[in-house]
Design a protein around this motif. Structure first.
Motif, short mmCIF file in Angstrom:
data_model
loop_
_atom_site.label_atom_id
_atom_site.label_comp_id
_atom_site.label_asym_id
_atom_site.label_seq_id
_atom_site.Cartn_x
_atom_site.Cartn_y
_atom_site.Cartn_z
N ALA A 37 96.96 32.47 50.85
CA ALA A 37 97.25 33.64 51.69
C ALA A 37 98.41 34.38 51.03
CB ALA A 37 97.61 33.21 53.10
N ILE A 38 98.15 35.60 50.57
CA ILE A 38 99.13 36.35 49.79
C ILE A 38 99.60 37.58 50.57
CG2 ILE A 38 99.52 37.65 47.65
CD1 ILE A 38 97.56 35.77 46.29
N ASN A 39 100.91 37.80 50.54
CA ASN A 39 101.50 38.94 51.24
C ASN A 39 102.43 39.68 50.29
OD1 ASN A 39 103.65 40.29 53.07
ND2 ASN A 39 102.03 39.73 54.49
N ASP A 40 102.41 41.01 50.36
CA ASP A 40 103.30 41.80 49.50
C ASP A 40 104.27 42.67 50.30
OD1 ASP A 40 101.69 43.78 50.50
OD2 ASP A 40 101.05 44.56 48.55
N GLY A 41 104.35 42.44 51.62
CA GLY A 41 105.29 43.18 52.45
C GLY A 41 104.79 44.51 52.95
N SER A 42 103.61 44.96 52.52
CA SER A 42 103.11 46.25 52.97
C SER A 42 102.61 46.22 54.41
CB SER A 42 101.99 46.73 52.04
OG SER A 42 100.92 45.81 52.02
N CYS A 43 102.30 45.04 54.91
CA CYS A 43 101.85 44.88 56.29
C CYS A 43 102.08 43.42 56.70
CB CYS A 43 100.37 45.24 56.44
SG CYS A 43 99.25 44.19 55.50
N MET A 44 101.80 43.13 57.95
CA MET A 44 102.01 41.78 58.43
C MET A 44 100.92 40.82 57.95
SD MET A 44 103.05 40.23 62.06
CE MET A 44 104.38 41.36 61.98
N SER A 45 99.70 41.33 57.82
CA SER A 45 98.57 40.47 57.47
C SER A 45 98.61 40.05 56.01
CB SER A 45 97.26 41.20 57.75
OG SER A 45 97.16 41.55 59.12
N ASN A 46 98.01 38.90 55.74
CA ASN A 46 97.86 38.40 54.37
C ASN A 46 96.44 38.68 53.87
OD1 ASN A 46 100.44 37.12 54.74
ND2 ASN A 46 99.38 35.44 55.79
N ILE A 47 96.28 38.75 52.58
CA ILE A 47 94.95 38.79 52.00
C ILE A 47 94.60 37.39 51.52
CG2 ILE A 47 95.81 39.47 49.71
CD1 ILE A 47 92.47 40.63 51.17
N GLN A 48 93.41 36.92 51.86
CA GLN A 48 93.00 35.59 51.43
C GLN A 48 92.38 35.65 50.05
OE1 GLN A 48 91.40 32.25 53.95
NE2 GLN A 48 89.45 32.95 53.08
N VAL A 49 92.87 34.80 49.17
CA VAL A 49 92.31 34.65 47.83
C VAL A 49 91.65 33.28 47.74
CG1 VAL A 49 92.84 34.47 45.37
CG2 VAL A 49 94.00 36.20 46.77
N VAL A 50 90.40 33.30 47.30
CA VAL A 50 89.64 32.06 47.19
C VAL A 50 89.53 31.70 45.71
CG1 VAL A 50 87.47 30.90 47.71
CG2 VAL A 50 88.32 32.71 49.24
N ILE A 51 90.03 30.51 45.36
CA ILE A 51 90.01 30.02 43.98
C ILE A 51 89.00 28.87 43.87
CG2 ILE A 51 91.35 28.99 42.11
CD1 ILE A 51 92.38 31.73 42.71
N ASP A 52 87.98 29.09 43.07
CA ASP A 52 86.98 28.03 42.82
C ASP A 52 87.51 27.15 41.68
OD1 ASP A 52 84.82 26.43 42.19
OD2 ASP A 52 83.35 28.05 42.37
N LYS A 53 87.77 25.89 41.98
CA LYS A 53 88.36 24.98 41.00
C LYS A 53 87.46 24.76 39.78
CE LYS A 53 91.16 22.26 44.23
NZ LYS A 53 91.42 20.91 44.78
N GLU A 54 86.18 24.97 39.96
CA GLU A 54 85.24 24.71 38.87
C GLU A 54 85.16 25.86 37.88
OE1 GLU A 54 81.51 23.69 40.58
OE2 GLU A 54 82.25 21.83 41.50
N LYS A 55 85.92 26.91 38.08
CA LYS A 55 85.87 28.07 37.19
C LYS A 55 87.00 28.06 36.17
CE LYS A 55 83.11 31.19 39.98
NZ LYS A 55 82.97 32.55 40.54
N GLY A 56 87.42 26.90 35.75
CA GLY A 56 88.33 26.81 34.62
C GLY A 56 89.81 26.89 34.93
N PHE A 57 90.21 26.80 36.20
CA PHE A 57 91.63 26.82 36.55
C PHE A 57 92.21 25.43 36.33
CE2 PHE A 57 89.77 30.27 39.02
CZ PHE A 57 90.67 31.30 38.80
N SER A 58 93.30 25.35 35.59
CA SER A 58 93.89 24.05 35.31
C SER A 58 94.57 23.47 36.55
CB SER A 58 94.91 24.16 34.17
OG SER A 58 96.06 24.83 34.61
N THR A 59 94.59 22.16 36.60
CA THR A 59 95.26 21.48 37.72
C THR A 59 96.74 21.82 37.75
OG1 THR A 59 93.70 19.64 37.53
CG2 THR A 59 95.74 19.23 38.75
#
Length: 461
Positions: A37-59
């Protein structure tokens, strides 16, 4: 594209590439997917980012994506499968800009407002203080917008002054003298002639007196800047440094002053409701229930107008026990103000014509010789929110009022010149900006509606 979270959440450009920059509010880790859940201060709500672990993201990379870390995410904007928001981001690239170790103070739990005050440098990242900042910004813009649309000129009045506007003497001294070796006169007094300005100077408690000089040349002006008061009050309603809004109008009597003040406060409150809906809903739900209805009550009703004497008659007839007994000649207390607005009139009230002894020297004396052309706007729940007056435009009367206040007219020679050269009736009022933010947010302590509070024994950060 690169947008703020506020805009992304409203976007209809589904299946388009997106870049999200902000701070991780929360992280939820499952077997195959990480939710950020990422927030940049522009509003109260967060944007949800979904990271698929199988797409090459290192542990190791995902481990660094912890609460508080700053990140840049590149991915695709898609329709959200959950019910919390319309869209979410499928992350394709993740960059950790700044890590946040485990000792990051703002973990996913409820923090008290008192605790947040101790970490004022980090508290803007919380929902409540972020919302305060956005409301404060919107209110500031509304102040300027109102006066600019009315043709007022914005004047920057001095921070350092040799005049005490309020005559109370609670001012912070300004000096460059060596405090371990202060120069003295022959009679042992401090020799201010050796100070930087050659005289005793202080931080201003108000821009009003200086503002009057410009109103008496340019007609309608306003100031909006920091003011300082060395009042030794350690309460939830006092600050040593705060911001004041002070318009001043030439050829304007008290009645016109009240009209502008009423229109002004309604304008600013409506602007906040129209432009900070999400933040105001948060305050109304979690901080002070009913605050939106209270603001609407101010916006939608014509303010009642009574004299101080009439106010005292209402208070003296009240069938209740007062902590401070109301009687003519004594200033109204918070309990009196709330009784008038919440129980008698059930809407804002403007009280006028106060006893001269409890008001400042610059207020115009009425013909009765006992009262002055002062006005205070009282609103439900808070009490006084605006104070103002018609200014004394008669040279002799002003001189006498300065003397009666225990001050020397020579210190105000320039101010009195306005009554000597082309004097005009003029009026103005003052609004403590933090008190306004306190009112609209419902927050209890004024130290939580200013970025870095300055109060007795408190000058941190």
């Amino acid at each position: 594209m690169e947008e703020r979270v506020k805009d992304i959440l409203q976007s209809t450009n589904i299946d388009q590439p997106i870049v999200v920059k902000g701070w991780i509010r929360t992280k939820r880790d499952s077997k195959n997917v990480v939710f950020l859940a990422i927030n940049d201060g522009s509003c109260m709500s967060n944007i949800q980012v979904v990271i698929d672990k199988e797409k090459g993201f290192s542990t190791e990379l995902l481990a660094k994506a912890s609460t508080g870390a700053s990140v840049v995410v590149k991915g695709q904007l898609v329709e959200s499968l959950g019910g919390q928001q319309k869209v979410e981001v499928l992350g394709e690239e993740l960059e950790i800009v700044g890590e946040a170790p485990e000792d990051y103070p703002l973990q996913k739990k409820r923090h008290t407002i008192e605790f947040l005050r101790e970490i004022a440098h980090l508290r803007p990242r919380t929902n409540i203080i972020g919302a305060v900042a956005r409301v404060r910004s919107a209110a500031s813009f509304a102040v300027h917008k109102f006066f600019q649309e009315k043709g007022f000129l914005y004047v920057h009045t001095p921070i350092i002054t040799a005049s005490d506007c309020e005559g109370a003497g609670e001012m912070f001294q300004v000096t460059t003298m060596d405090l371990n070796n202060v120069p003295k006169t022959e009679d042992g007094a401090v020799d201010f002639t050796q100070d930087f300005f050659g005289k005793q100077t202080s931080l201003t408690v108000s821009g009003q007196l200086s503002g009057e000089t410009y109103a008496c040349a340019l007609s309608n002006i306003y100031t909006f800047g920091p003011t300082f008061r060395a009042e030794n009050s350690n309460t939830t309603r006092h600050l040593a440094e705060f911001w004041m809004i002070e318009p001043e109008m030439a050829f304007c009597h008290l009645e016109g002053n009240m009209d502008i003040a009423e229109e002004f406060i309604k304008y600013v409150l409506k602007y906040i409701l129209d432009n900070c809906a999400e933040d105001m809903a948060f305050f109304d739900s979690f901080v002070q229930k009913g605050t939106i209805d209270t603001m609407k009550n101010v916006i939608e009703n014509e303010f009642a107008r009574i004299t101080y004497t009439e106010a005292m008659e209402y208070l003296e007839k009240a069938d209740r026990t007062w902590e401070y007994l109301p009687k003519w000649g004594v200033d109204l207390q918070s309990e009196h103000e709330k009784y008038l607005t919440e129980e008698i009139f059930k809407k804002p009230v403007i009280v006028t014509d106060y006893p001269k002894e409890i008001k400042a020297f610059y207020m115009k004396l009425n013909d009765d010789g006992k009262t002055v052309r002062a006005m205070d706007i009282l609103v439900p729940r808070l009490g006084e929110i605006i104070g103002g007056s018609e200014r004394e435009s008669d040279y002799g009367k002003l001189e006498q009022r300065i003397k009666d206040s225990g001050m020397d007219p020579k210190d105000y020679w320039w101010y009195m010149d306005l009554r000597k050269y082309g004097t005009v009736p003029h009026s103005g009022f003052g609004l403590g900006f933090e008190r306004l933010i306190l009112y609209v947010t419902g927050i209890a302590n004024i130290r939580d509606v200013i970025p870095y509070p300055r109060s007795v024994n408190n000058a941190n950060f």
